[in-house]
Design a protein around this motif. Structure first.
Motif, PDB file in Angstrom:
ATOM      1  N   ALA A  92      -9.282   1.571 -10.806  1.00 15.94           N
ATOM      2  CA  ALA A  92      -7.918   2.051 -11.029  1.00 15.94           C
ATOM      3  C   ALA A  92      -7.290   2.562  -9.736  1.00 15.94           C
ATOM      4  CB  ALA A  92      -7.917   3.148 -12.090  1.00 15.94           C
ATOM      5  N   ILE A  93      -8.054   3.295  -8.945  1.00 13.34           N
ATOM      6  CA  ILE A  93      -7.538   3.797  -7.666  1.00 13.34           C
ATOM      7  C   ILE A  93      -7.221   2.638  -6.731  1.00 13.34           C
ATOM      8  CG2 ILE A  93      -8.215   5.037  -5.562  1.00 13.34           C
ATOM      9  CD1 ILE A  93      -9.616   7.063  -7.416  1.00 13.34           C
ATOM     10  N   LYS A  94      -8.107   1.670  -6.672  1.00 14.21           N
ATOM     11  CA  LYS A  94      -7.896   0.500  -5.810  1.00 14.21           C
ATOM     12  C   LYS A  94      -6.665  -0.274  -6.270  1.00 14.21           C
ATOM     13  CE  LYS A  94     -10.272  -3.515  -3.852  1.00 14.21           C
ATOM     14  NZ  LYS A  94      -9.021  -4.015  -3.418  1.00 14.21           N
ATOM     15  N   TYR A  95      -6.484  -0.404  -7.576  1.00 14.78           N
ATOM     16  CA  TYR A  95      -5.297  -1.082  -8.093  1.00 14.78           C
ATOM     17  C   TYR A  95      -4.039  -0.385  -7.572  1.00 14.78           C
ATOM     18  CZ  TYR A  95      -1.528  -2.463 -11.152  1.00 14.78           C
ATOM     19  OH  TYR A  95      -0.306  -2.903 -11.621  1.00 14.78           O
ATOM     20  N   ALA A  96      -3.986   0.934  -7.733  1.00 10.94           N
ATOM     21  CA  ALA A  96      -2.807   1.692  -7.302  1.00 10.94           C
ATOM     22  C   ALA A  96      -2.591   1.546  -5.791  1.00 10.94           C
ATOM     23  CB  ALA A  96      -2.949   3.157  -7.686  1.00 10.94           C
ATOM     24  N   ALA A  97      -3.655   1.672  -5.017  1.00 14.53           N
ATOM     25  CA  ALA A  97      -3.550   1.553  -3.563  1.00 14.53           C
ATOM     26  C   ALA A  97      -3.048   0.166  -3.168  1.00 14.53           C
ATOM     27  CB  ALA A  97      -4.903   1.853  -2.919  1.00 14.53           C
ATOM     28  N   ASP A  98      -3.561  -0.858  -3.824  1.00 14.62           N
ATOM     29  CA  ASP A  98      -3.132  -2.228  -3.527  1.00 14.62           C
ATOM     30  C   ASP A  98      -1.654  -2.428  -3.863  1.00 14.62           C
ATOM     31  OD1 ASP A  98      -5.671  -2.822  -2.611  1.00 14.62           O
ATOM     32  OD2 ASP A  98      -6.246  -3.966  -4.403  1.00 14.62           O
ATOM     33  N   GLN A  99      -1.180  -1.812  -4.932  1.00 16.88           N
ATOM     34  CA  GLN A  99       0.231  -1.918  -5.294  1.00 16.88           C
ATOM     35  C   GLN A  99       1.117  -1.326  -4.195  1.00 16.88           C
ATOM     36  OE1 GLN A  99       1.377  -3.670  -8.102  1.00 16.88           O
ATOM     37  NE2 GLN A  99      -0.788  -4.199  -7.952  1.00 16.88           N
ATOM     38  N   VAL A 100       0.697  -0.179  -3.658  1.00 19.84           N
ATOM     39  CA  VAL A 100       1.442   0.444  -2.561  1.00 19.84           C
ATOM     40  C   VAL A 100       1.430  -0.469  -1.347  1.00 19.84           C
ATOM     41  CG1 VAL A 100       1.549   2.428  -0.996  1.00 19.84           C
ATOM     42  CG2 VAL A 100       0.992   2.785  -3.426  1.00 19.84           C
ATOM     43  N   ARG A 101       0.263  -1.003  -1.019  1.00 22.69           N
ATOM     44  CA  ARG A 101       0.157  -1.903   0.139  1.00 22.69           C
ATOM     45  C   ARG A 101       1.015  -3.150  -0.032  1.00 22.69           C
ATOM     46  NH1 ARG A 101      -5.473  -0.505  -0.421  1.00 22.69           N
ATOM     47  NH2 ARG A 101      -5.951   1.060   1.148  1.00 22.69           N
ATOM     48  N   VAL A 122      -3.696   5.663   1.752  1.00 22.27           N
ATOM     49  CA  VAL A 122      -2.956   4.412   1.863  1.00 22.27           C
ATOM     50  C   VAL A 122      -1.812   4.555   2.860  1.00 22.27           C
ATOM     51  CG1 VAL A 122      -1.764   2.592   0.590  1.00 22.27           C
ATOM     52  CG2 VAL A 122      -3.427   4.041  -0.599  1.00 22.27           C
ATOM     53  N   ASN A 123      -1.852   3.734   3.881  1.00 19.28           N
ATOM     54  CA  ASN A 123      -0.728   3.624   4.811  1.00 19.28           C
ATOM     55  C   ASN A 123       0.201   2.554   4.245  1.00 19.28           C
ATOM     56  OD1 ASN A 123      -1.415   5.375   7.074  1.00 19.28           O
ATOM     57  ND2 ASN A 123      -3.163   3.990   7.343  1.00 19.28           N
TER      58      ASN A 123
END
Length: 125
Positions: free
Chosen positions: A45-54, A119-120
């Motif tokens: 779930a965290i990776k999903y959110a981070a990927d969405q930001v990226r 996340v940058n």
């Protein structure tokens, strides 16, 4: 550290993870075999959110809502918090415009697991 002028340098380091993505922690030993199988959902779930930001999405509320739905795949997991916060102030953001941290804590049985990802917004997957 910065606000208190402590003269200490903070260095970001990657989280050491198991092969399935679960952050390595002594707490993992408290998980039953079945709980351990479900635990990587936190990182997913965290990776999903981070990927969405990226990928350029900036609405933190929508991203957060979608990520929480991933964890809710297992209704027995209790979400303590799931937040997207400003990297410096740790205040939750609604619109992502700078470096953020996606952070979450869940309970699987009696075991509390925490995880996060910095996340940058300029990073690409």
């Amino acid at each position: 550290v910065e606000d208190l002028n402590m003269g200490i340098e903070m260095i970001e380091m990657p989280i050491v993870r198991e092969s399935d993505g679960l952050a390595m922690s002594s707490r993992n030993a408290y998980l039953s075999v079945e709980e351990r199988k479900k635990a990587p959902i936190l990182h997913e779930a965290i990776k999903y959110a981070a990927d969405q930001v990226r990928n350029g999405r900036r609405d933190a509320f929508k991203i957060k809502r979608e990520a929480i739905q991933i964890i809710r795949k297992y209704p027995e997991i209790k979400i303590q918090y799931f937040e997207i916060v400003d990297e410096k102030s740790l205040v939750p953001v609604s619109k992502i415009s700078s470096k953020v941290i996606v952070a979450a804590a869940i309970f699987i049985g009696k075991t509390r697991l925490i995880d996060n990802e910095i996340v940058n917004i300029g990073d690409k997957i």
